[in-house]
Design a protein around this motif. Sequence first.
Motif, PDB file in Angstrom:
ATOM      1  N   GLY A   1       7.754   0.940   7.240  1.00  0.00           N
ATOM      2  CA  GLY A   1       7.664  -0.377   6.563  1.00  0.00           C
ATOM      3  C   GLY A   1       7.864  -1.621   7.419  1.00  0.00           C
ATOM      4  O   GLY A   1       7.303  -2.924   7.312  1.00  0.00           O
ATOM      5  N   ILE A   2       8.751  -1.637   8.419  1.00  0.00           N
ATOM      6  CA  ILE A   2       9.158  -2.717   9.182  1.00  0.00           C
ATOM      7  C   ILE A   2       8.042  -2.891   9.909  1.00  0.00           C
ATOM      8  O   ILE A   2       7.396  -4.232  10.447  1.00  0.00           O
ATOM      9  N   VAL A   3       7.240  -1.890  10.680  1.00  0.00           N
ATOM     10  CA  VAL A   3       6.104  -1.938  11.566  1.00  0.00           C
ATOM     11  C   VAL A   3       4.827  -2.758  10.793  1.00  0.00           C
ATOM     12  O   VAL A   3       4.122  -3.461  11.316  1.00  0.00           O
ATOM     13  N   CYS A   4       4.756  -2.215   9.511  1.00  0.00           N
ATOM     14  CA  CYS A   4       3.726  -2.630   8.583  1.00  0.00           C
ATOM     15  C   CYS A   4       3.989  -4.257   8.344  1.00  0.00           C
ATOM     16  O   CYS A   4       3.032  -4.977   8.172  1.00  0.00           O
ATOM     17  N   ALA A   5       5.103  -4.562   8.159  1.00  0.00           N
ATOM     18  CA  ALA A   5       5.323  -5.910   7.892  1.00  0.00           C
ATOM     19  C   ALA A   5       5.238  -6.820   9.189  1.00  0.00           C
ATOM     20  O   ALA A   5       4.628  -7.906   8.922  1.00  0.00           O
ATOM     21  N   VAL A   6       5.388  -6.454  10.229  1.00  0.00           N
ATOM     22  CA  VAL A   6       5.303  -7.262  11.532  1.00  0.00           C
ATOM     23  C   VAL A   6       4.021  -7.178  11.463  1.00  0.00           C
ATOM     24  O   VAL A   6       3.224  -8.184  12.236  1.00  0.00           O
ATOM     25  N   ILE A   7       3.109  -6.310  11.474  1.00  0.00           N
ATOM     26  CA  ILE A   7       1.649  -6.076  11.740  1.00  0.00           C
ATOM     27  C   ILE A   7       0.987  -7.378  10.744  1.00  0.00           C
ATOM     28  O   ILE A   7       0.101  -8.000  11.082  1.00  0.00           O
TER      29      ILE A   7
ATOM     30  N   LEU B   1       3.209 -16.159   3.838  1.00  0.00           N
ATOM     31  CA  LEU B   1       4.244 -15.674   4.350  1.00  0.00           C
ATOM     32  C   LEU B   1       5.592 -16.034   3.604  1.00  0.00           C
ATOM     33  O   LEU B   1       6.352 -14.891   3.930  1.00  0.00           O
ATOM     34  N   ALA B   2       5.798 -16.908   3.066  1.00  0.00           N
ATOM     35  CA  ALA B   2       6.852 -17.317   2.104  1.00  0.00           C
ATOM     36  C   ALA B   2       6.997 -16.404   1.245  1.00  0.00           C
ATOM     37  O   ALA B   2       8.127 -15.586   0.864  1.00  0.00           O
ATOM     38  N   SER B   3       5.890 -16.152   0.562  1.00  0.00           N
ATOM     39  CA  SER B   3       5.807 -15.072  -0.536  1.00  0.00           C
ATOM     40  C   SER B   3       6.192 -13.676  -0.004  1.00  0.00           C
ATOM     41  O   SER B   3       6.737 -12.890  -0.673  1.00  0.00           O
ATOM     42  N   HIS B   4       5.594 -13.419   1.158  1.00  0.00           N
ATOM     43  CA  HIS B   4       5.768 -12.152   1.818  1.00  0.00           C
ATOM     44  C   HIS B   4       7.260 -11.846   1.889  1.00  0.00           C
ATOM     45  O   HIS B   4       7.997 -10.792   1.871  1.00  0.00           O
ATOM     46  N   LEU B   5       8.153 -12.872   2.572  1.00  0.00           N
ATOM     47  CA  LEU B   5       9.206 -12.605   2.921  1.00  0.00           C
ATOM     48  C   LEU B   5      10.156 -12.674   1.791  1.00  0.00           C
ATOM     49  O   LEU B   5      11.273 -11.934   1.709  1.00  0.00           O
TER      50      LEU B   5
ATOM     51  N   ASP C   1       6.889  -0.556  -9.710  1.00  0.00           N
ATOM     52  CA  ASP C   1       5.409  -0.220  -9.862  1.00  0.00           C
ATOM     53  C   ASP C   1       4.771   0.471  -8.906  1.00  0.00           C
ATOM     54  O   ASP C   1       4.233   1.552  -8.973  1.00  0.00           O
ATOM     55  N   HIS C   2       5.304   0.320  -7.610  1.00  0.00           N
ATOM     56  CA  HIS C   2       5.055   1.087  -6.338  1.00  0.00           C
ATOM     57  C   HIS C   2       6.015   0.588  -5.398  1.00  0.00           C
ATOM     58  O   HIS C   2       6.484  -0.495  -5.054  1.00  0.00           O
ATOM     59  N   HIS C   3       5.803   1.478  -4.345  1.00  0.00           N
ATOM     60  CA  HIS C   3       6.629   1.049  -2.810  1.00  0.00           C
ATOM     61  C   HIS C   3       5.417   0.590  -2.006  1.00  0.00           C
ATOM     62  O   HIS C   3       4.657   1.673  -1.711  1.00  0.00           O
ATOM     63  N   CYS C   4       5.525  -0.574  -1.579  1.00  0.00           N
ATOM     64  CA  CYS C   4       4.293  -1.176  -0.627  1.00  0.00           C
ATOM     65  C   CYS C   4       4.812  -1.115   0.791  1.00  0.00           C
ATOM     66  O   CYS C   4       6.028  -1.923   1.006  1.00  0.00           O
ATOM     67  N   PRO C   5       4.525  -0.607   1.506  1.00  0.00           N
ATOM     68  CA  PRO C   5       4.950  -0.829   3.046  1.00  0.00           C
ATOM     69  C   PRO C   5       4.536  -1.814   3.641  1.00  0.00           C
ATOM     70  O   PRO C   5       5.186  -2.260   4.651  1.00  0.00           O
ATOM     71  N   TRP C   6       3.688  -2.679   3.159  1.00  0.00           N
ATOM     72  CA  TRP C   6       3.002  -3.986   3.874  1.00  0.00           C
ATOM     73  C   TRP C   6       4.081  -4.888   3.478  1.00  0.00           C
ATOM     74  O   TRP C   6       4.319  -5.702   4.323  1.00  0.00           O
ATOM     75  N   VAL C   7       5.002  -4.768   2.669  1.00  0.00           N
ATOM     76  CA  VAL C   7       6.194  -5.751   2.231  1.00  0.00           C
ATOM     77  C   VAL C   7       7.783  -5.138   2.532  1.00  0.00           C
ATOM     78  O   VAL C   7       8.625  -5.614   2.302  1.00  0.00           O
TER      79      VAL C   7
END
Length: 327
Positions: free
Chosen positions: A56-62, A103-107, A166-172
């Motif tokens: 998840g951390i790698v996907c968020a950084v990407i 990016l603010a929404s992602h954070l 709902d689900h676990h999202c690795p991108w966030v």
Amino acid sequence: MKSPVHRCRDVDHGRGQTGTVAVSECLQAEQRIPVSKDVITSSSTSGLWFIRDTCGIVCAVITWLLVFYAEFVVVFVMLLPSKNLIYSVVNGTVFNSLAFLALASHLRAMCTDPGAVPKGNATKEYIESLQLKPGQVVYKCPKCCSIKPDRAHHCSVCRRCIRKMDHHCPWVNNCVGENNQKYFVLFTMYIALVSLHSLVMVVFHFLYCFEDDWTKCSSFSPPATVILLILLCFEGLLFLIFTSVMFGTQVHSICTDETGIERLKGETGKWGKMPCWEAMQEAFGGPLAFSWCSPFTGLSCRKDSEGHAAVMQGEIIEEDVITIPLS
């Protein structure tokens, strides 16, 4: 024939004692039992919420790096070399505003507690303190030892039960649940808008460079400019399709008051669904306003008609059941 409450196999031997708590495996009649939200569904976490998951951390950084790449190409390849100042200022303002909101929404989606159930509260003493009536049943998650409220599911990555997951999202790098679904929806919406805007600018820049000298339409060499624009075009098209689909899926889930996990497991019909507009207002924090589009405003938590969280009785799948035996 015995009633559903009596079709139980008790683990401990306190069945005949009124008011004692027993752990059993049984099939209970579907029923909603209101229990105080404070004692069951309130989050036990404090401070910053962050999941320590490598993937998840790698996907968020990407995700952030891709946004920064788009920012670099748009500003330094397309806007700054442009001779039209108004074109550069307007598009630069729009693009940077959308990127900032994305990016603010992602954070916020990544660092907001999605609705975690207090961990390890399914103890005998705590159950007794709830003062449940004889015959009432609550779910116990055997993985995190939590009292499991209605519509909560266990996430193996977060290692917690999440309300309305709902689900676990690795991108966030987080679950999408009751408390952060708004931010995830905003993230997908703003990324889709950023991608669409960048694609439009790439098309206009290609047309501009074809009409003019390639050496004057960019600060980089023509081959480097073409490669950078093609990569941005590929990135924008890919994320436009992906985030648009995710945005539509999330809005549909909110309107139907049904999460992805509930739809996958066929758990529909076990709770009273809210009308679409009411569900939208609850998910986005109130009546329709500009705050719906802001990742900096909070949102209300889901409650049932009595203002309590509901503990549901129903078919038990890989869960322990804590029941108050009938006298």
